[in-house]
Design an enzyme around this catalytic site. Structure first.
Site, PDB file in Angstrom:
ATOM      1  N   HIS A   1      40.570  44.958  33.023  1.00  0.00           N
ATOM      2  CA  HIS A   1      39.038  45.379  33.024  1.00  0.00           C
ATOM      3  C   HIS A   1      38.454  44.937  34.072  1.00  0.00           C
ATOM      4  O   HIS A   1      38.667  43.744  34.456  1.00  0.00           O
ATOM      5  CB  HIS A   1      38.706  45.138  31.671  1.00  0.00           C
ATOM      6  N   CYS A   2      37.643  45.461  34.411  1.00  0.00           N
ATOM      7  CA  CYS A   2      36.412  45.267  35.364  1.00  0.00           C
ATOM      8  C   CYS A   2      35.181  45.138  34.732  1.00  0.00           C
ATOM      9  O   CYS A   2      34.989  44.737  33.546  1.00  0.00           O
ATOM     10  CB  CYS A   2      36.456  46.006  36.586  1.00  0.00           C
TER      11      CYS A   2
END
Length: 203
Positions: A111-112
């Site tokens: 994830h970012c």
């Protein structure tokens, strides 16, 4: 995107996935930044590792969740600025890929901040390692990025040299195991794969 929410029969918690959550393939997931209300859902994935693609420190509440559930955090700080645009760092993406393709880190979540651009670039490079045709790789990126897809991300994915990754990971290979249909899976030889060092882990 519609969130899928269901009730956990064991404790009555409502299970809410993080924004833009989806399965990349067995044992690999992607999403936007997980919030505390997503923790019950993440527990159902039995994660071993999280790849975090932002430079900002991981929130203390999230670190406590990882520690309580024995999840390793691998942080690769990639800037997401658009003004001025920040180039995607090839070496950092390569290091993240080494963690991603090692099945000892699975199940794993990438994830970012929003799960679109930095995450999309990493998944796109993974697809190239998996020998997807380029048009399908770019289509998947655009589908997940929506109207805010970035041409420079497409250019990065297209230009990414997977030969260098394959040379670094000679002991990691793809094998097919059939159960009525063929399923792709990663395999490795324990003695030949170096364990990546987590940049931030509390386990």
């Amino acid at each position: 995107m519609c969130l899928i929410m269901e009730t956990d029969d064991h404790n009555g918690d409502v299970l809410a996935p993080p924004s833009n959550f989806s399965m990349v393939e067995d044992g690999i997931y992607r999403s936007g930044f997980p919030r505390p209300e997503n923790f019950s859902f993440l527990k159902t994935l039995n994660l071993r590792s999280i790849i975090y693609l932002c430079p900002e420190p991981y929130p203390e509440e999230n670190l406590k969740f990882l520690e309580a559930n024995n999840i390793k955090l691998y942080q690769f700080g990639i800037e997401g600025k658009t003004d001025p645009p920040t180039p995607m760092p090839k070496d950092t993406v390569l290091d993240a890929l080494k963690v991603l393709v090692d099945v000892r880190n699975h199940p794993i979540l990438i994830h970012c901040k929003r799960g679109k651009h930095r995450t999309g670039c990493l998944v796109g490079c993974l697809r190239k390692v998996q020998s997807w045709c380029l048009s399908s790789v770019l289509e998947e990126y655009q589908k997940n990025a929506g109207l805010k897809w970035r041409q420079r991300d497409l250019n990065f994915i297209e230009a990414f040299d997977i030969v260098s990754l394959r040379q670094c990971l000679l002991s990691i290979m793809y094998q097919y195991h059939g159960y009525g249909f063929k399923r792709r899976r990663l395999a490795y030889e324990e003695e030949n794969v170096k364990t990546p060092k987590p940049q931030a882990a509390r386990v």
